[in-house]
Motif scaffolding. Structure first.
Motif, short mmCIF file in Angstrom:
data_model
loop_
_atom_site.label_atom_id
_atom_site.label_comp_id
_atom_site.label_asym_id
_atom_site.label_seq_id
_atom_site.Cartn_x
_atom_site.Cartn_y
_atom_site.Cartn_z
N HIS A 34 0.86 -1.14 -0.01
CA HIS A 34 0.00 -0.04 -0.07
C HIS A 34 0.89 1.10 -0.08
O HIS A 34 2.08 1.18 0.66
N GLU A 61 -2.81 0.50 -4.81
CA GLU A 61 -4.03 0.09 -4.01
C GLU A 61 -4.93 -0.90 -4.78
O GLU A 61 -5.36 -1.67 -4.39
N MET A 121 -7.44 -3.36 -0.52
CA MET A 121 -6.33 -3.75 -1.58
C MET A 121 -7.04 -4.94 -2.27
O MET A 121 -7.13 -4.92 -3.56
#
Length: 203
Positions: A34, A61, A121
């Motif tokens: 991330h 993401e 995610m």
């Protein structure tokens, strides 16, 4: 002149490169990180990519349209698994060599982020939904002493990599250097805290 190490990305005074040992793993790791983790001083994904020649890291993401990842996911010579707990996840202790065709590359995907961000995610990345998931049934309490986890058995990304590789390749001693670097990094960060902060907030 940059304050940060070009290899590990950490501040030069907190550089972990001298502690790294290169490990020859049979299993390939893909780390999906991330964006909020990239500059985090206590991030652990870089330990894996520096230690394991066949570990790759991608930042984002939503990985649905990530070209390089999709090429790897669609490679017929790879057996790809996502390390993600949940209903239907295969315990890593059951994911033995008998499950994987010998000619194929066994590949594990790790999501690098907080539980909340890792979940987002996964939600956004539709290309991950087709993958079989793996749970770390060999995980105990993590050693991430300066970062709280909402899960009792929450572990850092490097610990997850260590647990998965040790189970799959049957040699925890081989991967022990990963935890050694992690432990030294945590100890360094604790020493930088003002007196009493660690005891008040993390013990």
């Amino acid at each position: 002149m940059s304050r940060y190490c070009e290899q590990c990305g950490k501040a030069k005074k907190a550089c972990i490169c001298s502690w790294i040992e290169v490990i020859d793993a049979k299993t390939e790791l893909l780390i999906l990180q991330h964006p909020s983790e990239v500059k985090r001083a206590i991030g652990t994904a870089r330990i894996l990519t520096l230690s394991l020649p066949n570990a790759k890291l991608f930042v984002g993401e939503d990985f649905s349209e990530h070209y390089e990842l999709n090429v790897l996911l669609n490679d017929p010579m790879r057996d790809v698994y996502l390390i993600y707990p949940g209903e239907g996840a295969i315990p890593v202790s059951e994911l033995t060599d008998s499950v994987v065709t010998k000619e194929k590359i066994r590949t594990l995907i790790l999501l690098d982020g907080t539980w909340k961000k890792a979940y987002k995610m996964w939600q956004l990345s539709g290309n991950l939904h087709q993958l079989p998931t793996v749970s770390l049934d060999n995980a105990e309490q993590g050693n991430y002493r300066i970062r709280k986890s909402p899960k009792e058995q929450g572990v850092s990304t490097v610990e997850a990599g260590y647990l998965a590789l040790s189970a799959l390749e049957g040699d925890s001693n081989k991967f022990e250097p990963l935890l050694n670097v992690f432990s030294r990094m945590i100890e360094y960060q604790i020493r930088q805290m003002p007196e009493g902060v660690f005891e008040r907030n993390y013990k």
